[in-house]
Design a protein around this motif. Structure first.
Motif, PDB file in Angstrom:
ATOM      1  N   ILE A 197       1.620   5.666  14.394  1.00 10.66           N
ATOM      2  CA  ILE A 197       1.657   6.474  13.177  1.00 10.66           C
ATOM      3  C   ILE A 197       2.144   7.860  13.549  1.00 10.66           C
ATOM      4  CG2 ILE A 197       0.337   7.339  11.218  1.00 10.66           C
ATOM      5  CD1 ILE A 197      -1.591   4.998  11.587  1.00 10.66           C
ATOM      6  N   ALA A 198       3.385   8.156  13.155  1.00 11.17           N
ATOM      7  CA  ALA A 198       4.040   9.406  13.551  1.00 11.17           C
ATOM      8  C   ALA A 198       3.589  10.558  12.671  1.00 11.17           C
ATOM      9  CB  ALA A 198       5.553   9.236  13.475  1.00 11.17           C
ATOM     10  N   LYS A 199       3.929  11.762  13.096  1.00 15.71           N
ATOM     11  CA  LYS A 199       3.511  12.952  12.360  1.00 15.71           C
ATOM     12  C   LYS A 199       4.135  13.027  10.971  1.00 15.71           C
ATOM     13  CE  LYS A 199       2.095  16.069  16.072  1.00 15.71           C
ATOM     14  NZ  LYS A 199       0.748  16.312  15.506  1.00 15.71           N
ATOM     15  N   ASP A 200       5.306  12.401  10.785  1.00 18.85           N
ATOM     16  CA  ASP A 200       5.938  12.436   9.471  1.00 18.85           C
ATOM     17  C   ASP A 200       5.413  11.365   8.525  1.00 18.85           C
ATOM     18  OD1 ASP A 200       7.041  10.134  10.502  1.00 18.85           O
ATOM     19  OD2 ASP A 200       9.132  10.823  10.402  1.00 18.85           O
ATOM     20  N   GLY A 201       4.420  10.575   8.987  1.00 22.63           N
ATOM     21  CA  GLY A 201       3.818   9.560   8.139  1.00 22.63           C
ATOM     22  C   GLY A 201       4.444   8.188   8.243  1.00 22.63           C
ATOM     23  N   GLU A 247       0.825  -1.215   0.000  1.00 18.52           N
ATOM     24  CA  GLU A 247       0.000   0.000   0.000  1.00 18.52           C
ATOM     25  C   GLU A 247       0.856   1.260   0.000  1.00 18.52           C
ATOM     26  OE1 GLU A 247      -3.819   1.053  -0.638  1.00 18.52           O
ATOM     27  OE2 GLU A 247      -3.326  -1.011  -0.010  1.00 18.52           O
ATOM     28  N   GLY A 248       2.174   1.102   0.062  1.00 17.16           N
ATOM     29  CA  GLY A 248       3.068   2.257   0.055  1.00 17.16           C
ATOM     30  C   GLY A 248       3.303   2.877   1.410  1.00 17.16           C
ATOM     31  N   VAL A 249       3.070   2.105   2.491  1.00 21.73           N
ATOM     32  CA  VAL A 249       3.286   2.615   3.846  1.00 21.73           C
ATOM     33  C   VAL A 249       4.790   2.638   4.152  1.00 21.73           C
ATOM     34  CG1 VAL A 249       2.820   2.224   6.297  1.00 21.73           C
ATOM     35  CG2 VAL A 249       1.050   1.726   4.595  1.00 21.73           C
ATOM     36  N   GLN A 250       5.252   3.739   4.757  1.00 19.87           N
ATOM     37  CA  GLN A 250       6.637   3.810   5.226  1.00 19.87           C
ATOM     38  C   GLN A 250       6.719   3.131   6.593  1.00 19.87           C
ATOM     39  OE1 GLN A 250       8.827   7.643   4.576  1.00 19.87           O
ATOM     40  NE2 GLN A 250       6.778   8.426   4.153  1.00 19.87           N
ATOM     41  N   VAL A 251       7.336   1.962   6.627  1.00 24.57           N
ATOM     42  CA  VAL A 251       7.334   1.127   7.823  1.00 24.57           C
ATOM     43  C   VAL A 251       8.678   1.202   8.537  1.00 24.57           C
ATOM     44  CG1 VAL A 251       7.146  -1.236   8.683  1.00 24.57           C
ATOM     45  CG2 VAL A 251       5.626  -0.445   6.860  1.00 24.57           C
ATOM     46  N   VAL A 252       8.620   1.297   9.866  1.00 27.27           N
ATOM     47  CA  VAL A 252       9.804   1.175  10.717  1.00 27.27           C
ATOM     48  C   VAL A 252       9.546  -0.011  11.651  1.00 27.27           C
ATOM     49  CG1 VAL A 252      11.285   2.273  12.435  1.00 27.27           C
ATOM     50  CG2 VAL A 252      10.225   3.660  10.631  1.00 27.27           C
ATOM     51  N   LEU A 272      -2.123  11.899   8.120  1.00 29.79           N
ATOM     52  CA  LEU A 272      -3.476  11.489   7.726  1.00 29.79           C
ATOM     53  C   LEU A 272      -3.423  10.500   6.561  1.00 29.79           C
ATOM     54  CD1 LEU A 272      -5.317  14.929   7.959  1.00 29.79           C
ATOM     55  CD2 LEU A 272      -5.526  12.983   9.533  1.00 29.79           C
ATOM     56  N   GLU A 273      -2.507  10.738   5.624  1.00 27.08           N
ATOM     57  CA  GLU A 273      -2.366   9.807   4.508  1.00 27.08           C
ATOM     58  C   GLU A 273      -1.891   8.441   4.996  1.00 27.08           C
ATOM     59  OE1 GLU A 273      -0.449   9.611   0.026  1.00 27.08           O
ATOM     60  OE2 GLU A 273       0.518  10.870   1.536  1.00 27.08           O
ATOM     61  N   ALA A 274      -1.000   8.433   5.988  1.00 27.74           N
ATOM     62  CA  ALA A 274      -0.520   7.160   6.524  1.00 27.74           C
ATOM     63  C   ALA A 274      -1.643   6.389   7.212  1.00 27.74           C
ATOM     64  CB  ALA A 274       0.630   7.407   7.493  1.00 27.74           C
ATOM     65  N   ILE A 275      -2.502   7.096   7.960  1.00 31.28           N
ATOM     66  CA  ILE A 275      -3.655   6.430   8.585  1.00 31.28           C
ATOM     67  C   ILE A 275      -4.528   5.791   7.514  1.00 31.28           C
ATOM     68  CG2 ILE A 275      -5.731   6.774   9.984  1.00 31.28           C
ATOM     69  CD1 ILE A 275      -4.268   9.196  11.264  1.00 31.28           C
ATOM     70  N   CYS A 334      -1.861   7.165  17.065  1.00 28.04           N
ATOM     71  CA  CYS A 334      -1.363   8.254  16.231  1.00 28.04           C
ATOM     72  C   CYS A 334      -0.787   9.348  17.134  1.00 28.04           C
ATOM     73  CB  CYS A 334      -2.488   8.829  15.376  1.00 28.04           C
ATOM     74  SG  CYS A 334      -3.308   7.591  14.353  1.00 28.04           S
ATOM     75  N   GLU A 335       0.442   9.746  16.833  1.00 29.08           N
ATOM     76  CA  GLU A 335       1.135  10.740  17.641  1.00 29.08           C
ATOM     77  C   GLU A 335       0.402  12.082  17.570  1.00 29.08           C
ATOM     78  OE1 GLU A 335       5.365  13.183  17.514  1.00 29.08           O
ATOM     79  OE2 GLU A 335       5.083  11.431  16.213  1.00 29.08           O
ATOM     80  N   ASN A 336      -0.237  12.468  18.674  1.00 31.39           N
ATOM     81  CA  ASN A 336      -0.983  13.730  18.728  1.00 31.39           C
ATOM     82  C   ASN A 336      -1.348  14.005  20.176  1.00 31.39           C
ATOM     83  OD1 ASN A 336      -3.677  15.453  18.549  1.00 31.39           O
ATOM     84  ND2 ASN A 336      -2.594  15.674  16.591  1.00 31.39           N
ATOM     85  N   LEU A 337      -1.337  15.285  20.559  1.00 27.05           N
ATOM     86  CA  LEU A 337      -1.670  15.659  21.931  1.00 27.05           C
ATOM     87  C   LEU A 337      -3.143  15.447  22.249  1.00 27.05           C
ATOM     88  CD1 LEU A 337       0.459  18.912  22.309  1.00 27.05           C
ATOM     89  CD2 LEU A 337       0.913  16.660  23.306  1.00 27.05           C
TER      90      LEU A 337
END
Length: 304
Positions: free
Chosen positions: A77-81, A17-22, A145-148, A130-133
């Motif tokens: 899911i970090a802010k950088d996707g 799906e094109g997800v950047q995975v770590v 959002l695209e990563a989600i 998802c990384e968010n306050l």
């Protein structure tokens, strides 16, 4: 309703799906399965973390805290996707939720208002933090959002689900507000568009490559006084062998850390005895025959 994807099939679905995975540590075997079953799975649940900083967030979600042991989700899911995989299997993310919501997810209908907390959600959902306050002011970058969207679509595509198999924590458990800052209806619209507006037919996933364990490097690791847990490992193939020993029921998951210490030696010796070896032939130092048999059973190849 579905059997959970294998860790390798799940990873392949994300890549497709094109997800950047770590990949973080031993994520494939890090779970809470000893506390209850995982599966059948019915959907994907989205959360926010109420944290700041990717490294801190990933570490917290992997380890958990004193009142809630980790892993706290399948991935962060970090802010950088980027999507940091921290666990796979049953994770402490969903808690108890509404049976009517679960029924709607299974039927792939819009979830009703949640007003009960009686069903074990950790068993039935893949979970993503998802990384968010979570204060309604912390922004949601487009990459995040695209990563989600991609993560949820990848799992739906693999299982043949549509976008209504994706819910937010706020739709599952009374009193929860996450994710806060976008609506789940808008996210489901995005996921539906990515899936082509229809329930997908599960696509065949590529056959994952079998891990390779080098016997000589493994023996060297077994015979060397291992460094303490938390330090760099001497040979990455140790993790593959330890994961197999865990699956065989010979090694506790907490000792599957990539260090071929005395506990792993004892576990491998038990495997050798299981195969019929005795005395010095069951000393916990791998041999080609015993290692090949372990690899054949648990999906890795052995090179001399």
């Amino acid at each position: 309703m579905a059997t959970p994807l294998s860790a390798s099939a799940f990873l392949a679905a994300l890549h497709n799906e094109g997800v950047q995975v770590v990949e973080v540590g031993n994520w494939e075997t890090h779970n809470r399965n000893q506390k209850g079953p995982w599966g059948p799975v019915h959907g994907v649940m989205i959360h926010h973390t109420v944290t700041k900083g990717t490294a801190n967030t990933v570490d917290l979600c992997r380890r958990g805290h004193s009142t809630l042991p980790g892993p706290l989700c399948t991935g962060v899911i970090a802010k950088d996707g980027k999507v940091h995989l921290v666990g796979y299997g049953r994770t402490n993310h969903a808690g108890l939720g509404d049976p009517d919501v679960l029924a709607a997810v299974i039927a792939e209908k819009k979830p009703p208002a949640d007003n009960q907390a009686t069903v074990d959600g950790n068993r039935h959902f893949y979970g993503f933090e998802c990384e968010n306050l979570g204060d309604g002011e912390d922004p949601w970058p487009a990459a995040q959002l695209e990563a989600i969207e991609k993560v949820a679509a990848a799992i739906c595509r693999a299982h043949g689900w549509n976008e209504r198999s994706v819910i937010g924590h706020l739709e599952w458990q009374p009193g929860k507000v996450d994710p806060r800052g976008f609506t789940m209806d808008s996210m489901r619209d995005r996921i539906g568009d990515r899936l082509g507006g229809k329930t997908p037919t599960p696509a065949p996933l590529p056959t994952p490559r079998r891990p390779v364990v080098d016997l000589s490097q493994l023996i060297a690791a077994a015979r060397t006084n291992p460094q303490a847990s938390g330090q760099p490992v001497t040979y990455a193939g140790v993790r593959t062998v330890e994961a197999a020993l865990v699956d065989q029921g010979l090694l506790s998951k907490r000792y599957s850390d990539g260090h071929y210490g005395t506990t792993t030696v004892a576990a491998y010796a038990a495997w050798q005895r299981h195969l019929g070896y005795r005395g010095s032939d069951a000393d916990g130092i791998p041999g080609k025959t015993s290692l090949t048999q372990l690899g054949d059973r648990y999906g890795f190849k052995v090179t001399a």
